[in-house]
Write a protein that holds these residues in place. Sequence first.
Motif, short mmCIF file in Angstrom:
data_model
loop_
_atom_site.label_atom_id
_atom_site.label_comp_id
_atom_site.label_asym_id
_atom_site.label_seq_id
_atom_site.Cartn_x
_atom_site.Cartn_y
_atom_site.Cartn_z
N TRP A 139 -41.78 28.21 27.58
CA TRP A 139 -41.90 27.42 28.79
C TRP A 139 -42.72 26.16 28.53
O TRP A 139 -42.37 25.07 28.97
CB TRP A 139 -42.57 28.29 29.85
N TRP A 140 -43.81 26.34 27.78
CA TRP A 140 -44.68 25.22 27.41
C TRP A 140 -43.87 24.16 26.66
O TRP A 140 -44.00 22.96 26.88
CB TRP A 140 -45.81 25.77 26.56
N ILE B 158 -45.05 38.06 26.57
CA ILE B 158 -45.76 37.08 27.41
C ILE B 158 -46.03 35.82 26.62
O ILE B 158 -45.78 34.70 27.08
CB ILE B 158 -47.10 37.68 27.92
N ILE B 159 -46.50 35.98 25.39
CA ILE B 159 -46.79 34.83 24.55
C ILE B 159 -45.50 34.05 24.31
O ILE B 159 -45.44 32.83 24.46
CB ILE B 159 -47.43 35.26 23.21
N SER C 85 -44.43 32.18 27.41
CA SER C 85 -45.35 31.08 27.70
C SER C 85 -45.07 29.91 26.78
O SER C 85 -44.98 28.76 27.22
CB SER C 85 -46.81 31.50 27.48
N VAL C 86 -44.91 30.22 25.49
CA VAL C 86 -44.72 29.14 24.52
C VAL C 86 -43.39 28.44 24.77
O VAL C 86 -43.29 27.21 24.74
CB VAL C 86 -44.78 29.72 23.09
N HIS D 186 -42.90 20.09 27.57
CA HIS D 186 -43.21 18.96 26.69
C HIS D 186 -41.99 18.52 25.89
O HIS D 186 -42.11 18.06 24.78
CB HIS D 186 -44.33 19.34 25.72
#
Lengths: 206, 219, 246
Positions: free
Chosen positions: C179-180, C172-173, C176-177, C184
């Motif tokens: 995708w984040w 999950i982390i 998320s990272v 950006h």
Amino acid sequence: MSILQGSNLECVRGDRRLFRDINFSLEAGELLQVHGPNGSGKTSLLRMLCGLATPAHGQICWHGSDIRSLKGDYYGAITYLGHLSGVKDDLTAIENLRISSALAGVEIEAKKAHEALQHMGLGGRELLPAKVLSQGQRRRVALARLLVCGTALWILDEPLAALDSAAVKLVQNLLERHLGQGGMVVMTTHQEIDITTGATQRLQLT
Amino acid sequence: MSLWVIQRDLLLAIRRRADVLTTLFFFIIVVSLFPLGVGPEINILRTMAPGVVWVAALLASMLSLGRMFSSDYLDGTLEQMLLSPQSLAMLVLGKALAHWLVTGVPLVLMSPVLGIQYDLSADALLVLTASLLLGTPVLSLIGAIGAALTLGLRGGGVLVSLLVLPLYIPVLIFGAGAVEASAAGLGAGAHLSLLGAFLLASLVLAPWATAVSLRISME
Amino acid sequence: MAINWFKYSSPASFYFLAGKMIPLFSIAATILFAAGLYIGFFVAPTDFQQGEAYRIIFIHVPAAWMSMFLYVMMAIWAGIGLAFNTRLSSMMATAIAPTGAMFTFLALWTGALWGKPMWGTWWVWDARLTSELILLFLYIGFMSLQAAIDDPRRADKAGAVIALVGVVNIPIIYFSVKWWNTLHQGATVSVTQSPKMATTMLTGMLIMSIACWMYAIAVILIRTRTIILERERHTAWVGELRGVAQ
């Protein structure tokens, strides 16, 4: 077959072995008094009996099955009063009693809670927050649970600590009535307590 | 029942209002410090706002974790909870929800006001509040695991931050991301759905893991 | 030949078995490191885009692989220890953590060293670097929790819970990272480069990976032996051992 049976129990704390090969069996209406000097593992033994701690070795059976497999069914049949009374400072005596009973799965009416507290000599103090009660009075609030819980096995760790002689008498009557009704009690105490009903067993830890 | 636990914890929180207010004021102060650190340039502040509010919410929620079990642990109530015939996971769920009602909800309610300080648009304020509403319960649920594991340890407060802050990262990313996405005109739907998914997953898994941790810590 | 595996699940027999295995793994690690570094530094051709600086990947990539793999291994051993109450597997988990953290740190450090000539900056918030950093936090959390608990049994079990929670969260982390990072994208440098690697480069990297494996196994076995001695210091067999040593 006895109702509560402990076989070959062993307790290890850190590097020290507190006790080993402890055996006992308890029938309906019997009292087991656990004796021993400080640090001999009395509290550890009682916590094992509750299922809070796991014995390093051995097995505790309730009606023939291991308490670790019974879990909730077993917890519903016992009441444990430890060193810490589980009385919250910010709640009143009656809230304490009603909430701790509800946690134990027995929801009680305010009237019944009043009666129990009255019986424990706390009449008129039901609505005081526990933080203004004395040590002995807080203990009485905790002990009032025994009046309303309706469980078969009571596991009491030093129930007489901080109590005055009148309260000791009360507890004694409470235990006798419980044993007379076929209940069972496992307790530790440094004070001599004289219970006439039912058979009393002694377990000496060294 | 977990209802009993929620009721009891709320009652205790009302009797100890100061604790609730400290967390809220901590949140407000942290958010208000950032402009003092980075300068009053409103365009910078506007882009920073979601991240700042979310990080402050993370810290505020984490700081109050210590209280979740420790007072019950010290006075022996926790032992009684472990011996309850009801499922411990349900009791834990009740306690986590109570924790959220007491610490999370005030943050959610306060966030639009703080967003105004950062000149967020009305839409962004709405999304920020919605993301906090979905995200803060996850913080309480995951935090409960850390609080249970560090029960009664020396320096437990610092330790709990080491344990739970890394686990909070996905919530932070999607919580703050929701606001940014809506500001960029992409719509916050996907982010909010993911936060909702995190919430559902942690509702199912976290109480169970916390119950296991409590039994370990109490042995 | 039938091997009685259960025999080696007791700390005492494992202690002696590990004692025999450590020299083998140490020697293998030394030889492979020497060979891998030789290929990496002298045989592998200079990269036409990245020049000599790329050679750091011979350490960087194996370290990054090990860091992730060891975390999973740690969680598995800890989980086995929690589920079946086997002391040895919990000790293994405890022994793996520092080595895993060391590889994570190494991956970050070499990543930064590589980033400076490549991107002109020590640190970019690239998805992989960021996840690696979070992995380091997870390792540190695990070790700090175990260090804070005095009772070894509680430390084992509490560590197992946090390791398993971490393992559930890592994907999950990571996503998320990742995708984040794409959101950006403008602010960061893309690390996606898939040039065809020369065979010698691949060989060198493979040898280095195996060398890291051997090293990790040797060090973990040594640490497990130490933990066994510490925890079993009151047993008869450790007492005999001490008698022999004196």
